[in-house]
Design an enzyme around this catalytic site. Structure first.
Site, short mmCIF file in Angstrom:
data_model
loop_
_atom_site.label_atom_id
_atom_site.label_comp_id
_atom_site.label_asym_id
_atom_site.label_seq_id
_atom_site.Cartn_x
_atom_site.Cartn_y
_atom_site.Cartn_z
N SER A 160 1.15 -1.75 -0.07
CA SER A 160 0.25 0.28 -0.06
C SER A 160 1.10 1.16 -0.38
CB SER A 160 -1.06 0.09 1.25
OG SER A 160 -2.42 0.70 1.36
N HIS A 278 -8.58 0.49 -0.73
CA HIS A 278 -8.29 -0.37 -1.77
C HIS A 278 -9.88 -0.47 -2.18
CE1 HIS A 278 -4.39 0.65 -0.79
NE2 HIS A 278 -4.44 -0.32 0.30
#
Length: 382
Positions: A160, A278
């Site tokens: 991430s 996400h």
């Protein structure tokens, strides 16, 4: 309130486009450190003085894997008070990192990392830059204790927000530009998470579980009980076999909390995060991210960098810009990244792996995906 958040996002898009001058699309190329904090000749810049064809050379050469290294960087959720290490003995290059970041962020990042409060540090707008800089501080510690590990590094990736740290390490963007990108990314994701109540949950399951079906039923529950037109409940992070992170509307996660046993799920645990990262609920953050990426220079990587979205290495600046925007609302395929990184014939040796940054989450995941590779994994704290 929703209208206010949308207006704030529009303002962020406008502000994001003023950081620099757009560069032409094409193959990644250029020198990332001429205007960055690690000017050529400093000890940090020596990592990257490998020539313009470093990636192709790395892929072509026959190298004994045992003599190489892989460096990874953690993501959000690893932040904690004291994550910067001992400030009294902090090397000057690391101090410079925090000073430059603080000047761009307009607050004292080092003080926040060292002293908290934790409630503030846990907020997306603060945790993302804190993790980026603290991970680079850990990289500097690795340079001091084992410089050969950095010289032998043949590939990098990050989870991430850690992917942006990896891109800095690989020379794809300068440190200052990375801080600007992360500032916009964190602010946009924070605003997107405040539009509707949402969250994330870790799910453990077995071979007899019906995870995908549970997500379908959770969304249908939201349509029927809450009259939602497009409920979101999807896999946000692929961690390791039988462990995923699910994210979406709070109502959908509440349904899973109450009914997970009906789908033979082993455990569902809500995560202390601000929103459904996400997933499609983060799409409002895409335009600000796209605008800030268009304003910075993208350079040729000094080594392969693997993408969270595709699980493969980046090949061009155009691909990188598009995929890095998608990374905000697409699932993190970390399990697949690890599989691709360590794919090799059965008798081949594994490289040394270093997780640089706060926490030890990636080492734990690696153990569950590839136990042999994990035997040669070291955690490096700032």
């Amino acid at each position: 309130m929703r209208g206010l958040k949308v207006r704030n996002l529009r303002k962020l898009i406008k502000d994001s486009s003023t950081y620099g001058v757009p560069v032409e699309d094409g193959r990644i190329g250029g020198d990332p450190f001429l205007t960055g904090p690690f000017a050529r000749g400093t000890k940090l810049s020596v990592y990257f003085d490998q020539g313009d064809n470093a990636v192709e050379e790395t892929l072509r050469r026959k190298i004994d894997p045992a003599t190489t290294s892989v460096i990874m960087f953690p993501g959000q959720g690893t932040q904690h008070v004291g994550m910067c290490g001992d400030t009294s003995s902090m090397p000057r290059p690391v101090q410079v990192l925090y000073e430059i970041a603080s000047s761009i962020l307009n607050y004292d990042l080092l003080d926040l990392c060292a002293n908290g409060p934790l409630e503030k540090l846990n907020k997306t707008v603060y945790s993302q830059p804190a993790i980026l800089v603290s991970s680079l501080a850990a990289l500097e510690r690795l340079r001091d204790t084992d410089p050969d590990a950095i010289e032998r590094c043949v590939v990098t990736s990050g989870f991430s927000i850690g992917e942006i740290t990896a891109l800095v390490f690989a020379g794809v963007m300068s440190f200052e530009d990375a801080i600007r990108v992360v500032k916009v990314r964190a602010e946009a994701m924070q605003l997107a998470s405040e539009i509707v109540p949402s969250g994330m949950s870790t799910v453990l399951y077995g071979a007899d579980s019906k995870l995908n079906y549970s997500l379908v039923v959770a969304k249908e529950w939201c349509r029927r009980e809450y009259k939602m037109e497009e409920p979101v409940c999807s896999i946000a992070n692929y961690l390791f076999p039988h462990c995923k992170v699910v994210a979406g509307h709070t109502e959908a996660l509440d349904f899973l909390d109450a009914n997970y046993k009906d789908f033979n799920l082993r455990r569902v645990k809500r995560l202390p995060v601000a929103g459904a990262f996400h997933t499609d609920l983060m799409k409002p953050a895409a335009d600000p991210m796209r605008a800030v990426l268009d304003s910075i220079t993208i350079n040729r990587p000094r080594m392969p960098v693997y993408s969270n979205v595709t699980a493969n290495r980046y090949r061009s600046s155009g691909e990188l810009k598009k995929v890095l925007v998608k990374q905000i609302y697409k699932p993190v395929k970390w399990e697949q990244v690890i599989q691709n990184l360590y794919q090799r014939p059965k008798e081949s040796e594994y490289p040394m792996t270093f997780e640089c940054g706060p926490g030890a989450s990636l080492a734990a995941v690696l153990k569950n995906v590839n136990s042999k590779a994990h035997l040669k994994c070291k955690k490096i704290q700032p």
